[in-house]
Structure formats: structure tokens, C-alpha cells
Design a protein around this motif. Sequence first.
Motif, PDB file in Angstrom:
ATOM      1  N   CYS A 167       0.834  -1.213   0.000  1.00 43.92           N
ATOM      2  CA  CYS A 167       0.000   0.000   0.000  1.00 43.92           C
ATOM      3  C   CYS A 167       0.864   1.256   0.000  1.00 43.92           C
ATOM      4  O   CYS A 167       0.556   2.229  -0.704  1.00 43.92           O
TER       5      CYS A 167
ATOM      6  N   ILE B 227      -1.571   4.298  -1.035  1.00 47.80           N
ATOM      7  CA  ILE B 227      -2.618   4.017  -0.054  1.00 47.80           C
ATOM      8  C   ILE B 227      -2.013   4.275   1.323  1.00 47.80           C
ATOM      9  O   ILE B 227      -1.579   3.351   2.022  1.00 47.80           O
TER      10      ILE B 227
ATOM     11  N   LYS C  61      -6.912  -4.738  -1.665  1.00 44.53           N
ATOM     12  CA  LYS C  61      -5.773  -4.395  -0.806  1.00 44.53           C
ATOM     13  C   LYS C  61      -6.211  -3.520   0.369  1.00 44.53           C
ATOM     14  O   LYS C  61      -5.712  -3.673   1.491  1.00 44.53           O
TER      15      LYS C  61
END
Length: 656
Positions: free
Chosen positions: A274, A279, A522
Motif C-alpha cells: 500500500c 494508499i 488491498k
Amino acid sequence: METRVQDKWWKALCGAGLLTFFALSFFCDPHSEPDDDWTYSYLIAGRMGPLGTNHYMNPALVGGLKAISRVLPWVNVYEVFRVTLVMAAFAALCLCLFRILQPPCAFAMSALLVFVYWKDTMLTYNFTFTAGLCAAAGALLLCCYATEKMHAAAGICGALLWLVGFAWRWETAILLLPYACLLMAAHWMQHRQSAALTAGKRFWKRLLACAAAVTVCMAAAAAYGEWFWTQPGWNEYLRFDDARSAAVDFTLAPWEEAKKELEPLGVTKNDYWCAQNWIIADTEVFDLQTMEAIGEQKVTVDRAEGFGGQALQYILRSPLKIRGCAAFVLAALLVAFTGGLWQWLTILCAAGGSYAISLYFLWQGRLIDRVEAVIWLGAICVAATQIRPLRRRGKRVAAAACGAGGALLLAVTGWRMLPLTTPNGLLLAEYEPSDPAALATMEDDSYYLWDVLAGGTAWKNAYGNVHLPAKEFLEHNGWLGGWTEGSPALAQLRKKLGMENPIRALAEKENVYMVNDRCPDKVLLFIQEHYEPQAALSVGRQLGENVWALKFTSPLKAQEVMPVEWELGGLTAAEGALAPNWYTLVGSAEGLEQAQAIWLRVQSPGGGSRCYRLAEQGGGKFLAGMYFDWTNPEEDFQYTLMWQKDGRIYESADKK
């Protein structure tokens, strides 16, 4: 006399062509990367509050633009400033070329620069291109002033353009500095004994005066920036974003090598992924210490194996793959045709330096298109100034070829600008986007987290780059990660909204959605690992055509059982962007029009269950788009309808 008349006609025709092209450019429809220049625009317009800034631009420049924006709140100040500077930089480059070269060659080289760099600075642009263009134009103006080809106004304008490029992104000016020095050195070496430079003292006087003034201003701007970024809050943001840049812009070590250092900090393999994919909008997991530990996993290209082959491939393929390099080769051929020994040596220095710098960035794993464009822009400017006057034999043929080639390049570049639009994007006055996805997010008190790389496309299509959203935009929308992450301005805004940790809010707040068709699995795994192991992912609502807002739901417990008439269709595998592991079913229920939210609890024969938020379709109908990561969707499930009304959660008396 005939030559002078011909030169006047050439200059008039070339100038008319370039001016027409520039005028049409005001009607083009530009777009940029959704998290770069567009973000700059709404930061400077005050959309993120008084603290909004970024560390790529010098804080003195940002402060000046924000002050203007407060005086002219109906104008997109950043975009006006950017367009003005791009036009000024191109005009300066063309003017310098016409003062240095014969009109046919000057026109051909001007058109070549426009062909190579117009798209990157006006159509699908990024601030790095703009900063590089300004610095290159400033260097060429300073060279013309120092060599007495232009008056003092050129020196002043050149210094200003160079300083703006430096303030916009200082790395680009430093990258172009060797080419500016090469320009001055080449001119001095080639003309040190000519009559024009018996005035050598004047040359050095002008050159040193310009260099001193520019150096003092650069040092002052750099000192102010250094002071600004050492202030509490901003220093932490600078460190955080440096680590973020290392994670997303460079190559990191494989997880198997990095986990020894990261697992003690609570970082999982999915967290590591991530962080490399934007993210990072979780202030608890991705704090400063963790981001710096992740950023330290940056690696360079394998020095022992593979780099030699990569370097050779880059050198051989660059003239065919990189537009700037191809343009440099064309300019170098003109130099070879018209120049002598000194010109050839200058070209070799420019080429060697460009490849050396490029290979260094390749070594570091950071050779991206923006860096390449700036490197070869400097080389093109050097090469263009080395073109000598056309020889008498074949002069008319060469001039005609230059003119035709330049006209063709301008025509092709103009064709790429289509379709043309009205130039109304510089005003902020209540612009409404045409994209229904953008409008839908402003209709209620919901909050949407958009993926920068995928979901951000909807905003790019809705606003282009020149339009700015409403003042309430950031009260309803945010990003799963970006270069504003970790800044005091964003922290202040999120505190005001009660959204201090956006990714955690996805799992805990019913009005928070995610728009992300790139990697929703994810984010789901991230939430399951850190907040709710039984979190479920489903389609929460439809924002526009093929644009879905996704919802994470934790296990729910009903407070009351109530009979309701409802029915379900069969479970079907989804198609398109949400496949695989996505399944849909449709259904309907009576009497739930006033419900604040509707869920479907899915229970497997083995005893496991998940609650999925439903997307209401109107007329009592609903759509269930569900992601199955916990059981085999081929099983015979038992379904329970759940809904919220007046703050209480109910479930249906019967099950399907």
C-alpha cells in the motif's frame, strides 16, 4: 539589400505563424495529473485552508500567489500564472533563436521546440515541465544579453524567468545549470577573438553581474525555504513526504529483504504494498517513523549485474523513444552541416553531459519522462545556438526545407490541440462539472475517499485542469494518499471534519465511501489486518456510469426483528472492472423508503457470515455487489435483510 528584404519577409511570416499558434493555444483543453497541478490550483485558491502549501514550490512563491488569490478570489491564480509563464517562456525562446540564427533555421528550431514540448507544458502538463521551460528560456535570454545580442531588458526578463523556474522546482534549474554554463563558455570560446567581443570586458561585466544577481536571489529564496521547512509541523511534513516519495517514486527492496526491519514496527506485507501504491491515508499505521523506515528500503539499480546492459540499451534507443533526444539529434545534424570544429565540440559536450546525467538517474531508478524532458531541453538549447549561417550553395533549398518542416511541425502540434474550447477555465465562478460522478459526491453529508491513480480520473474528466471545484469540495472528498498527506493543512481540515484517520473511518463510519476500482481488495485486507477482521466490501452506491462508491461494513447486530416483504434474485458472478471475486444479486423490499441504510447479511453453511451494504436503486429495489474473500460463493447461503431507521437497526423476520 535583397538579403535584408528576404530576412524581413521571413521574420514576418514566421512571426505571424507562431503568434497565430500561440493565440489558438488559449482555446485548448488542458489536463494534468490529477494530484499535481490541479492540487496546486485549489491549494493556492484556499480550498484546503490558510495553511495549504507544498514543498516542491518555494514557499515565497506560494505565499505570493496565495496573496493574489485572496485579492482575486474569482480567478484561478495558479493557472493564470502558469499559462502566462509558459507563453512568455516559449516567446522568449523563439525571440532568442531569431536573434541568434537566420530566420529559416530559427523558425525550424522554434517549431521543433513547440512540437516536442507544447504537449507537456500546455495539454497534459506537469509543473516540472513548466519549471524547466522557464529556466531554459531564462538561461537563453541571459546568454543573449551577455553576448550583446539583446538589450538590458532581456537580461532582466531572463533573470526573472530563471528565478521563477528555480522557485517552481529548484531541481530543474540546477539540472539546467550545466547547460547554461556551456552556452556561455561555447560563445566565449568561439568568438573571443572576433570584433564583436573585443568588448570582452563588457561580456564578462554583463555575465558576472547577471550571475551575481541571480545567485543572490536564489540563495535568498533557498534560505527562506530552508527556514520555513524547519518550523514545527512543516519539518515533519517534509520528512514524511520525502519518505513517501522514496516509496512511490523509487524502487524498494523486496518484502523478503525489508520485513526484518519493518515487521517490528507492525508493518505487514500488504502495508508495504500500500505504501508503494499511494494508499497511505492512515495516520496510525503510516506515521512518520514507519514511513521513514519504509523509505529507507529504497534501492538503486543492481550495480554488478544488468546496469551496463540497461545503459547501453538506453543510449541506443533514446533517439527513437525520447522526443527531446530525437530533436537534439536533428539540431545536431544541422550543426554538423553548417558548423565547424568548435560547434562540433560543443555538441559533443552537450550530448555527453546529457547521457551522463540520464545514466545517473537511471542508476538511481528515477529516470522518468519529466526528468528526461528537462535534460534534453537544455541540450536542444545548446545545439540550436551552434547552428551557423547557411552556405550560399543550396541556401534557398535549405531555407525552403526549414520553412516547410517548421510549418508541418506547427500544423501537427495544432492538430493535437483539438478539440478547441472556450477559454473560460480561468474563472472560478460556480463552475459545475459535466461528470455526474463529481456532482453526486456533493449531494449529501457523505465523504468519499478517491484512489489517486484510478478514482482521480473522474475528477480529471469532470474539471479538466483549469476549473476548480466548489469551496465545499474537500468537505466531501479526499484521497487515499497523495503528496499532501502528512501536511498541517490536511491535518487541520480533517480535524474540522472529524476525519482524523480516513482509512479507519471507512470501516467505522457509515457515511464514508471509497472510490477505487484499482485495488479495493488491498484496502479491505488493510482494514481487516488493523481494525476489523470480519469487515466486508460491497458496492455502496453508483455515482456515474461505471463509477461505483464502495462501502466497508463491520458485523452488525439487530436491535429488533420486524417482518417485511422482500425478495432476492440469484447470485451472479460480476463482469468488468470489479471482477474477479465479485458477485451481484438484485432484490426489492417494501416499506423501506425511509431507511437510512440497508444491508444484507450473508451466512454460509459453515457458520461464517458477513454484512454487505446495499446500493439502493429507487422504487424499493436494491443491488448487492459483494466481494467474497471469506468463503466459496458457490455455497448455499442464507440471507437476512437489515436496515437502519430512526437510529435503530432492524432485521427481517424471515430469511432467504
